[in-house]
Scaffold this active site. Structure first.
Site, short mmCIF file in Angstrom:
data_model
loop_
_atom_site.label_atom_id
_atom_site.label_comp_id
_atom_site.label_asym_id
_atom_site.label_seq_id
_atom_site.Cartn_x
_atom_site.Cartn_y
_atom_site.Cartn_z
N ASP A 180 35.15 -25.20 76.23
CA ASP A 180 36.35 -24.36 76.13
C ASP A 180 35.90 -23.07 76.79
O ASP A 180 35.18 -22.27 76.18
CB ASP A 180 36.73 -24.13 74.66
N HIS A 181 36.29 -22.86 78.05
CA HIS A 181 35.64 -21.78 78.80
C HIS A 181 35.95 -20.40 78.20
O HIS A 181 35.23 -19.44 78.48
CB HIS A 181 35.97 -21.85 80.29
N HIS A 243 42.18 -22.76 73.47
CA HIS A 243 41.77 -21.35 73.58
C HIS A 243 42.35 -20.45 72.49
O HIS A 243 41.64 -19.64 71.90
CB HIS A 243 42.16 -20.79 74.95
P1 NAP Z 1 40.01 -32.07 91.27
O1 NAP Z 1 39.91 -30.91 92.20
O2 NAP Z 1 41.18 -32.99 91.36
O3 NAP Z 1 38.67 -32.91 91.45
C1 NAP Z 1 38.54 -34.22 90.97
C2 NAP Z 1 37.22 -34.79 91.46
O4 NAP Z 1 37.11 -36.12 91.00
C3 NAP Z 1 37.08 -34.81 92.95
O5 NAP Z 1 35.76 -34.43 93.27
C4 NAP Z 1 37.32 -36.27 93.31
O6 NAP Z 1 36.64 -36.53 94.49
C5 NAP Z 1 36.70 -36.95 92.10
N1 NAP Z 1 37.17 -38.31 91.84
C6 NAP Z 1 38.44 -38.74 91.63
N2 NAP Z 1 38.47 -40.06 91.38
C7 NAP Z 1 37.18 -40.49 91.43
C8 NAP Z 1 36.54 -41.74 91.26
N3 NAP Z 1 37.22 -42.87 90.97
N4 NAP Z 1 35.19 -41.79 91.36
C9 NAP Z 1 34.48 -40.68 91.64
N5 NAP Z 1 35.02 -39.47 91.82
C10 NAP Z 1 36.36 -39.37 91.73
O7 NAP Z 1 39.93 -31.58 89.74
P2 NAP Z 1 39.34 -30.22 89.16
O8 NAP Z 1 40.38 -29.17 89.25
O9 NAP Z 1 38.01 -29.95 89.77
O10 NAP Z 1 39.21 -30.57 87.61
C11 NAP Z 1 38.17 -31.38 87.08
C12 NAP Z 1 38.21 -31.34 85.58
O11 NAP Z 1 38.03 -30.00 85.14
C13 NAP Z 1 39.54 -31.79 84.95
O12 NAP Z 1 39.27 -32.39 83.72
C14 NAP Z 1 40.29 -30.48 84.73
O13 NAP Z 1 41.23 -30.58 83.70
C15 NAP Z 1 39.13 -29.59 84.33
N6 NAP Z 1 39.38 -28.17 84.56
C16 NAP Z 1 39.53 -27.67 85.82
C17 NAP Z 1 39.72 -26.31 86.01
C18 NAP Z 1 39.83 -25.74 87.39
O14 NAP Z 1 39.87 -24.51 87.49
N7 NAP Z 1 39.90 -26.52 88.44
C19 NAP Z 1 39.77 -25.44 84.92
C20 NAP Z 1 39.61 -25.98 83.63
C21 NAP Z 1 39.41 -27.33 83.46
P3 NAP Z 1 36.98 -37.73 95.51
O15 NAP Z 1 38.45 -37.68 95.79
O16 NAP Z 1 36.12 -37.40 96.70
O17 NAP Z 1 36.55 -38.97 94.82
#
Ligand code: NAP
Length: 491
Positions: A180-181, A243
Site C-alpha cells: 500500500d504505497h 489507503h
Molecule cells: P502495465 O503498464 O499494464 O504493465 C503490465 C505488465 O505486465 C507489462 O510489463 C506487460 O508486458 C506484462 N504482462 C502482461 N501479460 C503478461 C503475461 N501473460 N506474461 C508476462 N507478462 C505480462 O501495468 P502497471 O501500470 O505497470 O501496473 C502493474 C501492477 O501495479 C497492477 O497490479 C497495478 O494495479 C499496480 N499499480 C500500478 C500503479 C502505476 O502507477 N502504474 C500504481 C499502483 C499500483 P508485456 O505486454 O510485454 O507482456
C-alpha cells in the site's frame, strides 16, 4: 557508504516492460544504489512477453532513471546488473528457464540466494505466478524468498479470500509483502511518531479533546488512460479500502508496546475491528458518492467522466466518495472520522486535519462565528509537513484574538527530496521489515467494511454527474459534516 544493512538479493520483476516498473521501480532501485543502501551484490531480472534483450531493458532502465532523477556516472555500472527474459506467466515452459538464470546471477553477484519476486502485473495473474513459483521450486532457495504484491488485492472480500488462499498455498504470510504505497510515504509514517513521541498530542488524542478527524485525498486528474480499469473499481475500491482506511487506522490506533511489525499491525487491526459496520438502510447518513461532470481545472475545460472514453457512457461508477466512520472503542466513542477522496477536484492534496474541542468560554472573539478551534494538520502530499492552528492576540491595542499557524515544512530545501515511497518499501522488503505492508487481517477487515457500501450502491443507479470538475465534490459531502455541526477545513 551507508552504515545501514546492505541487503543482497536478486529482484525478479514480473511486468518489467510496464508503467509501474518504469516510473517507480527502476528509479527507486537506482536511488537505493546511489545512497549505498544496496551494494554491488544485487541483480534484477525483468520479465514480460515482449521480445526484449538485456540491452533493450538496460536502455529502458537508463531512460526511466534519467526522467526521474539526475543520474551520476555510476548509471552504466548500475544498469549492467539488469537482465531480461521474455516470459509468459501463463506458460509453464518459461519458469524452468528462469530458475537457471537466477542461479547463474546468484553465483555471479553473490546474493546469498535471497530472492524477491515483485508482481508488477495485472492482479488476475498473482495467483498463477505464486503457484508456479512454488511448483518450479523457484522460491525454495537457501536464502530468503519474498513475494511483493501490488494493489488491488481482490475486488471484494470473496475474491480477496480466494487470492489469499492461492498465495498462501505457496508462500507463508510473513513472506508476502502487500504494497500500500501510502504506507511508504514519509508523512504517513510520521503519523505514528507525531502521536507517540509528543506528550502534548498523545494526552489529548481521544474523545475528550478531539471533536472530529478529517482525512482528504484529492486529485485534479481524471481517469486518464486507466478508464477501463477504473470503471470496474471506483473510488471506494481504489482508495478507501486501502489507503484511506490505513490512514484512519494509524490515526486511531493505541500506542504499540514495541516498535515491531507484529505489535504495530495488531494495534491497527484492532481499530479496523472496532469500525462500526454500515447499516445498508442508513448508508445515506454515512456515505456520499459522486461522479464528476464537466468543469474547469487550471482554467481549462475538462469533460465529464462519462465522456472520457466510449465504455464509460452510462457508467454508475463513483469517482468521489465521502464517509463518516465511527470507531466503537473507549478512546474514540462519539468522534466522527470523516474521509473524502475523489478525482477532478479543485486541488491535488492529501491531508489530515485533527480538530480539537473548543474551550467552553472564549472571551477573545467578539462573535462566536469568528472563533477558531485548534487544529493539527498533517500534510501528506504534495507538501509534507505539519501545521498547528492556535489563537493569539491580535497585534495592537485591545485583547482580541486571531488564528495563527505554526508550520513545519518537511522538505524545505529544493532538490533534497525525502525518499520516494517505493524506495523505502523496496528497502524494507529487502531487510525483512513488513511493518509498512498490509497484513491479510487488515485487508480482510477493510474489505468487509467497504463491501456493504459497494453492494448497496451497485444495486441503485445514482443520479450522476453530481459534482463539477474543479469543485470539492458533491454538496452532500458538505452536508455530511454540517449536520454534525462541522465543516471541511481547507487550510
Ligand atoms: P502495465 O503498464 O499494464 O504493465 C503490465 C505488465 O505486465 C507489462 O510489463 C506487460 O508486458 C506484462 N504482462 C502482461 N501479460 C503478461 C503475461 N501473460 N506474461 C508476462 N507478462 C505480462 O501495468 P502497471 O501500470 O505497470 O501496473 C502493474 C501492477 O501495479 C497492477 O497490479 C497495478 O494495479 C499496480 N499499480 C500500478 C500503479 C502505476 O502507477 N502504474 C500504481 C499502483 C499500483 P508485456 O505486454 O510485454 O507482456
Amino acid at each position: 557508504m551507508s552504515n545501514e544493512l546492505q541487503p543482497k538479493s536478486v529482484i525478479v520483476i514480473f511486468g518489467a516492460t510496464g508503467d509501474l516498473a518504469k516510473r517507480k521501480l527502476f528509479p527507486s532501485i537506482y536511488r537505493l544504489y546511489q545512497s549505498g543502501k544496496i551494494s554491488e551484490n544485487f541483480a534484477v531480472v525483468g520479465l514480460a512477453r515482449r521480445p526484449w534483450t538485456d540491452e533493450v531493458l538496460r536502455e529502458n532502465v537508463s531512460n526511466s532513471i534519467k526522467e526521474a532523477v539526475s543520474p551520476k556516472e555510476d548509471l552504466e555500472e548500475f544498469v549492467s546488473h539488469f537482465y531480461y527474459q521474455s516470459f509468459d506467466v501463463t506458460d509453464d515452459s518459461s519458469y524452468s528457464g528462469l530458475n537457471a538464470l537466477i542461479k547463474e546471477l546468484e553465483g555471479a553477484y553473490e546474493t546469498e540466494e535471497n530472492r524477491i519476486f515483485y508482481l508488477a502485473m495485472a492482479p488476475e495473474f498473482f495467483g498463477t505466478i505464486a503457484n508456479k513459483l512454488q511448483e518450479y521450486g523457484l522460491k525454495d532457495s537457501a536464502g530468503w524468498s519474498r513475494l511483493v504484491i501490488e494493489k488491488p488485492f481482490g475486488i471484494d472480500i470473496k475474491s480477496a479470500r480466494k487470492l489469499n488462499k492461492q498465495l498462501r498455498a505457496a508462500f507463508d504470510e510473513d513472506q508476502i509483502y502487500r504494497i500500500d504505497h501510502y504506507l511508504g510515504k514519509e508523512m504517513v509514517q510520521n503519523i505514528e511518531v507525531i502521536r507517540f513521541a509528543n506528550g502534548i498530542f498523545e494526552h489529548l488524542w481521544n474523545n475528550r479533546f478531539i471533536s472530529n478527524v478529517q482525512v482528504t485525498s484529492s486529485e485534479t486528474l481524471g481517469v486518464e488512460e486507466r478508464a477501463r480499469y477504473y470503471d470496474t473499481s471506483g473510488a471506494t475500491r481504489d482508495m478507501v479500502q486501502n489507503h484511506m482506511l490505513q490512514m484512519v487506522a494509524l490515526l486511531a490506533m493505541e500506542p504499540p508496546i514495541k516498535l515491531t511489525t507484529d505489535e504495530i499491525r495488531s494495534e491497527k487491526i484492532k481499530v479496523l475491528r472496532a469500525l462500526r459496520p454500515i447499516n445498508p438502510k442508513e448508508i445515506d447518513n454515512f456515505f456520499v458518492r459522486g461522479q464528476y461532470g464537466v468543469g474547469k481545472i487550471g482554467g481549462e475545460t475538462v469533460p465529464a467522466y462519462v465522456d472520457e472514453a466510449d465504455e464509460l457512457e452510462n457508467s454508475n461508477t463513483e469517482t468521489f466518495v465521502a464517509g463518516k466512520l465511527l470507531i466503537d472503542n473507549y478512546r474514540w466513542a462519539g468522534v466522527p472520522f470523516y474521509i473524502r477522496t475523489g478525482k477532478r477536484l479543485a486541488e491535488k492534496s492529501t491531508k489530515i486535519v485533527i480538530e480539537f474541542n473548543d474551550i467552553p468560554m472564549n472571551l477573545y472573539y467578539k462573535k462566536d462565528k469568528d472563533r477558531h478551534p485548534n487544529l493539527l494538520i498533517i500534510n501528506i502530499q504534495p507538501n509534507e509537513g505539519i501545521t498547528l492552528c492556535l489563537n493569539a492576540k491580535k497585534s495592537g491595542s485591545g485583547s482580541l484574538a486571531e488564528p495563527i499557524q505554526l508550520a513545519y515544512n518537511h522538505n524545505p530545501v529544493p532538490g533534497i527530496n525525502t525518499p520516494e515511497a517505493y524506495e523505502k518499501l523496496l528497502y524494507d522488503c529487502m531487510i525483512g521489515d513488513a511493518t509498512n505492508f498490509t497484513h491479510w487481517d487488515e485487508v480482510a477487515l477493510s474489505w468487509k467494511f467497504v463491501d456493504t457500501i459497494i453492494n448497496e450502491w451497485s444495486n441503485k443507479t445514482a443520479d450522476f454527474p453530481n459534482y463539477r470538475s474543479g469543485s470539492m465534490g458533491p454538496e452532500a459531502a458538505d452536508e455530511l459534516l454540517a449536520k454534525d455541526g462541522f465543516h471541511w477545513w481547507s487550510i
